[in-house]
Design a protein around this motif. Structure first.
Motif, PDB file in Angstrom:
ATOM      1  N   UNK A  62      -5.736  -0.957   2.287  1.00 45.50           N
ATOM      2  CA  UNK A  62      -4.911  -2.152   2.518  1.00 45.50           C
ATOM      3  C   UNK A  62      -3.860  -2.299   1.428  1.00 45.50           C
ATOM      4  N   UNK A  63      -4.235  -2.050   0.187  1.00 50.67           N
ATOM      5  CA  UNK A  63      -3.275  -2.154  -0.923  1.00 50.67           C
ATOM      6  C   UNK A  63      -2.161  -1.111  -0.785  1.00 50.67           C
ATOM      7  N   UNK A  64      -2.509   0.104  -0.376  1.00 50.17           N
ATOM      8  CA  UNK A  64      -1.494   1.147  -0.201  1.00 50.17           C
ATOM      9  C   UNK A  64      -0.526   0.789   0.932  1.00 50.17           C
ATOM     10  N   UNK A  65      -1.062   0.289   2.041  1.00 43.99           N
ATOM     11  CA  UNK A  65      -0.196  -0.105   3.153  1.00 43.99           C
ATOM     12  C   UNK A  65       0.704  -1.268   2.759  1.00 43.99           C
ATOM     13  N   UNK A  66       0.159  -2.243   2.051  1.00 45.80           N
ATOM     14  CA  UNK A  66       0.964  -3.376   1.584  1.00 45.80           C
ATOM     15  C   UNK A  66       2.069  -2.902   0.644  1.00 45.80           C
ATOM     16  N   UNK A  67       1.751  -1.959  -0.224  1.00 46.89           N
ATOM     17  CA  UNK A  67       2.762  -1.424  -1.143  1.00 46.89           C
ATOM     18  C   UNK A  67       3.889  -0.743  -0.372  1.00 46.89           C
ATOM     19  N   UNK A  68       3.556  -0.065   0.706  1.00 50.38           N
ATOM     20  CA  UNK A  68       4.593   0.575   1.534  1.00 50.38           C
ATOM     21  C   UNK A  68       5.468  -0.477   2.211  1.00 50.38           C
ATOM     22  N   UNK A  69       4.851  -1.560   2.692  1.00 49.29           N
ATOM     23  CA  UNK A  69       5.632  -2.641   3.305  1.00 49.29           C
ATOM     24  C   UNK A  69       6.590  -3.229   2.285  1.00 49.29           C
ATOM     25  N   UNK A  70       6.098  -3.505   1.094  1.00 53.08           N
ATOM     26  CA  UNK A  70       6.945  -4.057   0.031  1.00 53.08           C
ATOM     27  C   UNK A  70       8.074  -3.087  -0.300  1.00 53.08           C
ATOM     28  N   UNK A  71       7.770  -1.795  -0.326  1.00 50.28           N
ATOM     29  CA  UNK A  71       8.793  -0.782  -0.596  1.00 50.28           C
ATOM     30  C   UNK A  71       9.900  -0.791   0.442  1.00 50.28           C
ATOM     31  N   UNK A  72       9.526  -0.933   1.721  1.00 47.08           N
ATOM     32  CA  UNK A  72      10.532  -0.990   2.792  1.00 47.08           C
ATOM     33  C   UNK A  72      11.387  -2.248   2.641  1.00 47.08           C
ATOM     34  N   UNK A  73      10.744  -3.380   2.380  1.00 44.38           N
ATOM     35  CA  UNK A  73      11.501  -4.627   2.200  1.00 44.38           C
ATOM     36  C   UNK A  73      12.474  -4.503   1.030  1.00 44.38           C
ATOM     37  N   UNK A  74      11.997  -3.917  -0.079  1.00 46.82           N
ATOM     38  CA  UNK A  74      12.864  -3.756  -1.248  1.00 46.82           C
ATOM     39  C   UNK A  74      14.001  -2.785  -0.976  1.00 46.82           C
ATOM     40  N   UNK A  75      13.706  -1.657  -0.322  1.00 44.00           N
ATOM     41  CA  UNK A  75      14.752  -0.675  -0.021  1.00 44.00           C
ATOM     42  C   UNK A  75      15.848  -1.268   0.852  1.00 44.00           C
TER      43      UNK A  75
END
Length: 143
Positions: A65-78
């Motif tokens: 869950x933490x890894x998936x959340x980090x990917x979501x945050x990465x997409x939002x930031x990008x």
């Protein structure tokens, strides 16, 4: 915006709030009962999963869950998306994106996080390796 400007020069030291701009430049002293700092340190190798290292009962699920959340945050930031803009793009509540940004993941299943990534135009591939754990949970289960 310009850089910050200060009207007076600030000296290095511990400012005394009661005295205004007076400073205590003396050597810091330990308060009674404080532990003394030593150079002795034990180094422990991580398993690669902080939740497992801390003894969390569902460590693998929390790590995913933490890894998936980090990917979501990465997409939002990008994409420089605010939580409101992300809501407009995906239809997912802005409050949910806010929870993800704060790592408040208790309400999110792995499936839901994967669906959010998909709604952000991301393809999610999961690779699973199954093998015995290094430490046995119950020794009476061994043949």
């Amino acid at each position: 915006m310009g850089s910050a400007r200060f009207s007076e020069k600030v000296e290095v030291g511990n400012q005394n709030p009661k005295a205004g701009t007076e400073f205590n430049t003396g050597t810091p002293k330990a308060a009674p009962g404080d532990a003394e700092m030593t150079d002795d340190m034990e180094i422990i190798r991580s398993s690669g999963n902080i939740f497992r290292d801390l003894g969390h009962p569902y460590a693998d699920r929390e790590q995913l869950r933490a890894l998936l959340a980090a990917k979501i945050i990465g997409v939002l930031d990008d994409r420089k998306l605010t939580v409101r803009a992300a809501h407009e793009v995906t239809g997912v509540a802005a409050a949910d994106f806010s929870r993800i940004r704060k790592a408040n993941l208790g309400r999110f299943t792995i499936d839901r996080l994967m669906t959010i990534l998909s709604s952000l135009g991301q393809e999610v591939d999961i690779l699973v390796h199954v093998h015995p754990r290094v430490t046995a949970i119950r020794s009476d289960l061994d043949p």
